[in-house]
Enzyme design. Sequence first.
Site, PDB file in Angstrom:
ATOM      1  N   TYR A   1       0.818  -1.016  -0.157  1.00 30.57           N
ATOM      2  CA  TYR A   1      -0.030  -0.023  -0.034  1.00 30.57           C
ATOM      3  C   TYR A   1       0.938   1.354  -0.027  1.00 30.57           C
ATOM      4  CZ  TYR A   1      -3.205   3.664   1.643  1.00 30.57           C
ATOM      5  OH  TYR A   1      -3.865   4.838   1.459  1.00 30.57           O
TER       6      TYR A   1
ATOM      7  N   GLU B   1      -2.759   7.485  -4.522  1.00 28.97           N
ATOM      8  CA  GLU B   1      -2.918   6.276  -3.735  1.00 28.97           C
ATOM      9  C   GLU B   1      -2.730   5.135  -4.737  1.00 28.97           C
ATOM     10  OE1 GLU B   1      -5.802   4.729  -0.429  1.00 28.97           O
ATOM     11  OE2 GLU B   1      -6.604   4.388  -2.358  1.00 28.97           O
TER      12      GLU B   1
END
Length: 362
Positions: free
Chosen positions: A97, A181
Amino acid sequence: MKLHEYEAKKIFKKYGIDVPKSFLIKKGDDVELKEFDEAVLKAQVLVGGRGKAGGILFTNKENFKEKVEELFNKEIKGEKVDKILVEEKLRIKKEYYLSITIDRNEKKPVIIFSSEGGVDIEEIAEKHPEKIIKYYVDIKKPFLPYIGREIAKKAGVEIKVGDIIYKVYKIFKELDATLVEINPLVITEDNKIYAADAVIHLDDDSYFRQDFSEFEEYKNKENLPFAYVELDGDVAVIGNGAGLTLASMDTIYDFGLKPACFLDIGGGADEETTKLALKKVLENKKVKGIFINVLGGITRCDEVAKAIVEILKDNPNIKFSVRLTGTNEELGRKILEEANIPYSTSMYEAGKRLAESLRFSL
Ligand code: GDP
Ligand code: MN
């Protein structure tokens, strides 16, 4: 403003971040899968967690058309699917992530990295808080590639992840993003690194130095010359200046009414802008009354009054109250009086009058 995944991935590519091979299809396109054996179909909707909501489907050459049709017929968290990104399916070994956003408490950009990607960051934070690394960026110093490598090292992952972190920060800064992201950032079985997903949010206030013209959300948006936010109530509130508009909302609350919107026509609004504002709130079928509160500074009361007269001619049944004072007040008053439209120079009185006229109709 949010970018679609395919738009964000174009930017990633430009900055040298590898993304899976892909092509974009629109509803109604008749296409076959030739390029790759196995593909991932990804609904291009502006909501997170598409996977869990059924917006990501795996397919192959045999069932491609079927799956495409299935996805086009779905609604993902209330959004219709009109574009699908078809990607070559990656052989995933690991999922990480990575995101960069602004930490409002620290007043700094924050890089968040976790070696446990693929799922929601909230879930990682709950189950493996020790696996989340946060790095606050000192914007007064140059962001150099070694910073990315240090984060990768600290997380105990491949050092080349550091290169991606560096590039993502470059995107964040150069595009005036509020969020970039990658979840998941993927290491494949052959040890290549790809952004399997891409989220970019841009700062609307940077429009004066950024070019938004190619992005879908910008193209689809109404370019209204005022700030407009829809709310739950049934009284449209129009003011000039954010503070005055908020005060107007408070005023109608005091009289037991609820705002249907916040609409700030801004300083210097003319007849045209005021008319547009009135038309905009009248489009909302929930609106039972309009409260307009203008303190004429650069804005001239006569311009506002002219707009009110014009619009009320076509909408004689709407409950309406105006507070008008300031520049050219005399002229404005005359225009309203000639049209038999009551007005007030006090915000309180104008609010009270609207509440009284609405009490009988609500
Ligand atoms: P999101 O649910 O909106 O975040 O959509 P993603 O693009 O992140 O896809 C959801 C999940 O599908 C990812 O977390 C991956 O686990 C999986 N996924 C996406 N692309 C691929 C792929 O190419 N290969 C494999 N094996 N899984 C994938
Ligand atoms: Mn994702």
